[in-house]
Design an enzyme around this catalytic site. Structure first.
Site, mmCIF file in Angstrom:
data_model
loop_
_atom_site.group_PDB
_atom_site.id
_atom_site.type_symbol
_atom_site.label_atom_id
_atom_site.label_comp_id
_atom_site.label_asym_id
_atom_site.label_seq_id
_atom_site.Cartn_x
_atom_site.Cartn_y
_atom_site.Cartn_z
ATOM 1 N N CYS A 7 0.869 -1.184 0.000
ATOM 2 C CA CYS A 7 0.000 0.000 0.000
ATOM 3 C C CYS A 7 0.909 1.239 0.000
ATOM 4 C CB CYS A 7 -0.981 -0.022 1.170
ATOM 5 S SG CYS A 7 -0.239 0.055 2.816
ATOM 6 N N ARG A 13 -3.418 -0.456 5.445
ATOM 7 C CA ARG A 13 -4.020 -1.557 4.693
ATOM 8 C C ARG A 13 -3.128 -2.791 4.570
ATOM 9 N NH1 ARG A 13 -5.330 2.372 -0.216
ATOM 10 N NH2 ARG A 13 -3.369 3.197 0.625
ATOM 11 N N ASP A 123 -8.587 3.900 1.236
ATOM 12 C CA ASP A 123 -7.548 4.310 2.177
ATOM 13 C C ASP A 123 -8.225 4.826 3.447
ATOM 14 O OD1 ASP A 123 -5.430 5.345 3.526
ATOM 15 O OD2 ASP A 123 -4.651 6.534 1.866
HETATM 16 P P1 4NP Z 1 -1.815 2.914 3.982
HETATM 17 O O1 4NP Z 1 -2.486 4.269 4.477
HETATM 18 O O2 4NP Z 1 -1.276 3.187 2.607
HETATM 19 O O3 4NP Z 1 -2.963 1.953 3.957
HETATM 20 O O4 4NP Z 1 -0.757 2.562 4.987
HETATM 21 C C1 4NP Z 1 -1.812 5.487 4.533
HETATM 22 C C2 4NP Z 1 -1.023 5.775 5.617
HETATM 23 C C3 4NP Z 1 -0.404 7.016 5.698
HETATM 24 C C4 4NP Z 1 -0.587 7.932 4.681
HETATM 25 C C5 4NP Z 1 -1.373 7.634 3.572
HETATM 26 C C6 4NP Z 1 -1.981 6.405 3.512
HETATM 27 N N1 4NP Z 1 0.038 9.198 4.766
HETATM 28 O O5 4NP Z 1 -0.235 10.072 3.916
HETATM 29 O O6 4NP Z 1 0.839 9.433 5.698
#
Ligand code: 4NP
Length: 158
Positions: A7, A13, A123
């Site tokens: 991800c 995720r 997300d």
């Molecule tokens: P992930 O979610 O891709 O599912 O881990 C996110 C975690 C952090 C961020 C974006 C998506 N961020 O912008 O910091």
């Protein structure tokens, strides 16, 4: 089989997907290697988001020891299947890989349950806690399909 869940941050995720698939593989006696990574570097070294940990714990899965790492070009050699949790992640994997030819192992994660949809796991990062339960359910259902598809035929469960 060696599987990598990818991800953006590797804290919401893909850590859930790693924990869920690993547990299902173990329950089915499959000696799979399951790992996860993020295409961005914001959260390297951090444990999964507290709500990701909580929803997994509520379903009997402890992901507290997982730590975020960045997806790297070397991962294309290390894994048999690389699951992109979302469209932006797929594009980022392609950029890190340096071109289209390297993408043969990369699959939209949700295509396993919804073939050809190229759909994204939402997300949950900017949302509330209930978003993490929705994501968990989507991931759990899809991991069930992955186990059925690759784990029960006896031809790919090395
Ligand atoms: P992930 O979610 O891709 O599912 O881990 C996110 C975690 C952090 C961020 C974006 C998506 N961020 O912008 O910091």
């Amino acid at each position: 089989m060696r599987v990598l869940m990818v991800c953006l941050g590797n804290i919401c995720r893909s850590p859930i997907a790693e924990g869920v698939l690993r547990q299902k593989a173990e329950k089915n006696g499959l000696k799979w290697v399951v790992d996860s990574a993020g295409t961005e570097s914001y959260h390297i070294g951090e444990p999964p988001h507290p709500y990701s940990q909580k929803v997994c714990r509520a379903h009997g899965i402890d992901i507290s020891n997982q730590r975020a790492r960045r997806f790297a070009k070397a991962d294309f050699q290390q894994y048999d299947v690389i699951y992109a949790m979302a469209a932006d992640v797929y594009d980022n994997i392609q950029l890190i890989g340096g071109g289209a030819a390297i993408m043969s192992k990369v699959i939209y994660f949700l295509n396993e349950a919804m073939p050809g949809s190229n759909a994204s796991v939402p997300d949950p990062w900017y949302g509330k806690e209930d978003g993490y339960l929705e994501v968990y359910k989507l991931i759990n259902n899809t991991c069930e399909v992955i186990i059925d598809k690759y784990g029960k035929k006896g031809n790919n469960n090395k």
